[in-house]
Write a protein that holds these residues in place. Structure first.
Motif, short mmCIF file in Angstrom:
data_model
loop_
_atom_site.label_atom_id
_atom_site.label_comp_id
_atom_site.label_asym_id
_atom_site.label_seq_id
_atom_site.Cartn_x
_atom_site.Cartn_y
_atom_site.Cartn_z
N ILE A 45 29.10 -34.17 32.27
CA ILE A 45 29.49 -34.34 33.67
C ILE A 45 30.19 -33.09 34.19
O ILE A 45 29.96 -32.66 35.32
CB ILE A 45 30.39 -35.59 33.84
CG1 ILE A 45 29.58 -36.85 33.54
CG2 ILE A 45 30.98 -35.64 35.24
CD1 ILE A 45 30.42 -38.10 33.46
N GLY A 46 31.03 -32.47 33.37
CA GLY A 46 31.71 -31.25 33.79
C GLY A 46 30.73 -30.15 34.15
O GLY A 46 30.91 -29.43 35.14
N ARG A 47 29.68 -30.00 33.35
CA ARG A 47 28.64 -29.00 33.64
C ARG A 47 27.97 -29.31 34.98
O ARG A 47 27.75 -28.42 35.79
CB ARG A 47 27.60 -28.99 32.53
CG ARG A 47 26.45 -28.03 32.77
CD ARG A 47 25.42 -28.09 31.62
NE ARG A 47 24.27 -27.32 31.96
CZ ARG A 47 23.22 -27.79 32.63
NH1 ARG A 47 23.20 -29.04 33.06
NH2 ARG A 47 22.19 -27.00 32.90
N ALA A 48 27.66 -30.58 35.20
CA ALA A 48 27.02 -30.97 36.46
C ALA A 48 27.93 -30.67 37.65
O ALA A 48 27.46 -30.21 38.70
CB ALA A 48 26.67 -32.45 36.42
N VAL A 50 30.24 -28.28 37.74
CA VAL A 50 30.23 -26.82 37.90
C VAL A 50 28.99 -26.38 38.67
O VAL A 50 29.08 -25.58 39.61
CB VAL A 50 30.28 -26.11 36.52
CG1 VAL A 50 29.95 -24.63 36.66
CG2 VAL A 50 31.65 -26.30 35.89
N LEU A 51 27.82 -26.89 38.30
CA LEU A 51 26.59 -26.47 38.96
C LEU A 51 26.54 -26.97 40.41
O LEU A 51 25.98 -26.29 41.28
CB LEU A 51 25.38 -26.94 38.16
CG LEU A 51 25.29 -26.34 36.75
CD1 LEU A 51 24.06 -26.87 36.02
CD2 LEU A 51 25.31 -24.83 36.76
N GLY A 52 27.14 -28.11 40.67
CA GLY A 52 27.24 -28.59 42.05
C GLY A 52 28.13 -27.67 42.88
O GLY A 52 27.81 -27.32 44.02
N PHE A 53 29.26 -27.24 42.31
CA PHE A 53 30.14 -26.30 43.00
C PHE A 53 29.46 -24.94 43.16
O PHE A 53 29.66 -24.25 44.15
CB PHE A 53 31.45 -26.13 42.25
CG PHE A 53 32.36 -27.33 42.32
CD1 PHE A 53 32.19 -28.34 43.25
CD2 PHE A 53 33.42 -27.44 41.43
CE1 PHE A 53 33.04 -29.44 43.31
CE2 PHE A 53 34.29 -28.53 41.48
CZ PHE A 53 34.10 -29.52 42.42
N ALA A 54 28.63 -24.56 42.18
CA ALA A 54 27.89 -23.30 42.28
C ALA A 54 26.95 -23.32 43.47
O ALA A 54 26.77 -22.31 44.16
CB ALA A 54 27.12 -23.03 40.99
N ALA A 55 26.34 -24.47 43.73
CA ALA A 55 25.45 -24.61 44.88
C ALA A 55 26.20 -24.41 46.19
O ALA A 55 25.62 -24.03 47.21
CB ALA A 55 24.79 -25.98 44.87
N GLU A 56 27.52 -24.62 46.16
CA GLU A 56 28.37 -24.44 47.33
C GLU A 56 28.92 -23.02 47.42
O GLU A 56 29.66 -22.70 48.34
CB GLU A 56 29.56 -25.41 47.26
CG GLU A 56 29.17 -26.85 47.35
CD GLU A 56 28.91 -27.29 48.77
OE1 GLU A 56 29.63 -26.87 49.67
OE2 GLU A 56 27.95 -28.03 48.96
N THR A 61 36.47 -21.63 37.96
CA THR A 61 37.08 -21.37 36.67
C THR A 61 36.77 -22.57 35.78
O THR A 61 37.06 -23.70 36.15
CB THR A 61 38.61 -21.19 36.80
OG1 THR A 61 38.88 -20.10 37.68
CG2 THR A 61 39.25 -20.92 35.45
N ILE A 62 36.16 -22.29 34.63
CA ILE A 62 35.73 -23.35 33.73
C ILE A 62 36.64 -23.38 32.51
O ILE A 62 36.82 -22.36 31.84
CB ILE A 62 34.28 -23.13 33.27
CG1 ILE A 62 33.34 -23.08 34.48
CG2 ILE A 62 33.85 -24.23 32.29
CD1 ILE A 62 31.94 -22.63 34.13
N GLY A 63 37.22 -24.54 32.23
CA GLY A 63 38.00 -24.74 31.03
C GLY A 63 37.24 -25.71 30.12
O GLY A 63 36.74 -26.72 30.58
N ASP A 64 37.14 -25.35 28.83
CA ASP A 64 36.45 -26.24 27.90
C ASP A 64 36.94 -25.94 26.49
O ASP A 64 37.37 -24.81 26.20
CB ASP A 64 34.93 -26.04 27.98
CG ASP A 64 34.17 -27.19 27.37
OD1 ASP A 64 33.83 -28.13 28.11
OD2 ASP A 64 33.93 -27.16 26.15
N ILE A 65 36.87 -26.92 25.62
CA ILE A 65 37.28 -26.74 24.23
C ILE A 65 36.35 -25.79 23.48
O ILE A 65 36.71 -25.18 22.49
CB ILE A 65 37.38 -28.12 23.52
CG1 ILE A 65 38.17 -27.99 22.23
CG2 ILE A 65 36.01 -28.72 23.30
CD1 ILE A 65 38.61 -29.31 21.65
N ASP A 66 35.12 -25.64 23.99
CA ASP A 66 34.11 -24.75 23.41
C ASP A 66 33.89 -23.57 24.35
O ASP A 66 33.10 -23.65 25.29
CB ASP A 66 32.80 -25.52 23.20
CG ASP A 66 31.72 -24.71 22.52
OD1 ASP A 66 31.90 -23.47 22.37
OD2 ASP A 66 30.70 -25.30 22.13
N PRO A 67 34.60 -22.45 24.10
CA PRO A 67 34.50 -21.32 25.03
C PRO A 67 33.09 -20.72 25.12
O PRO A 67 32.69 -20.23 26.18
CB PRO A 67 35.49 -20.30 24.49
CG PRO A 67 35.96 -20.79 23.18
CD PRO A 67 35.54 -22.21 23.03
#
Length: 85
Positions: A45-48, A50-56, A61-67
């Motif tokens: 869901i976080g990726r989705a 991010v990509l939705g915000f990218a369309a805007e 800034t992306i934070g994730d346990i897996d850099p």
């Protein structure tokens, strides 16, 4: 008319440059050049989000346990016209 009806009316299908987004809903949230932080943005869901915000064209800034995965999603967002780290 409810508050939610305005939100639903703003949702529309919109393809991104050079890509087919059949079945993908995008919203006009007025985020162009706004800064956003997405935790857990490397997958699911976080990726989705991010990509939705990218369309805007938001600055993301992306934070994730897996850099490494977060970096891949940031690169994908940048291909769509956003500024992402």
């Amino acid at each position: 008319r409810t508050v939610g009806s305005d939100f639903v009316r703003r949702i529309r299908r919109r393809p991104m440059a050079g890509q087919s987004n059949e079945g993908v809903l995008n919203m006009d949230m007025g985020l162009k050049d706004k800064s956003v932080i997405v935790t857990g943005g490397g997958s699911n869901i976080g990726r989705a989000i991010v990509l939705g915000f990218a369309a805007e064209n938001a600055r993301i800034t992306i934070g994730d346990i897996d850099p490494e995965q977060a970096g891949k999603v940031a690169a994908e967002a940048e291909k769509r016209g956003a500024s992402a780290v």
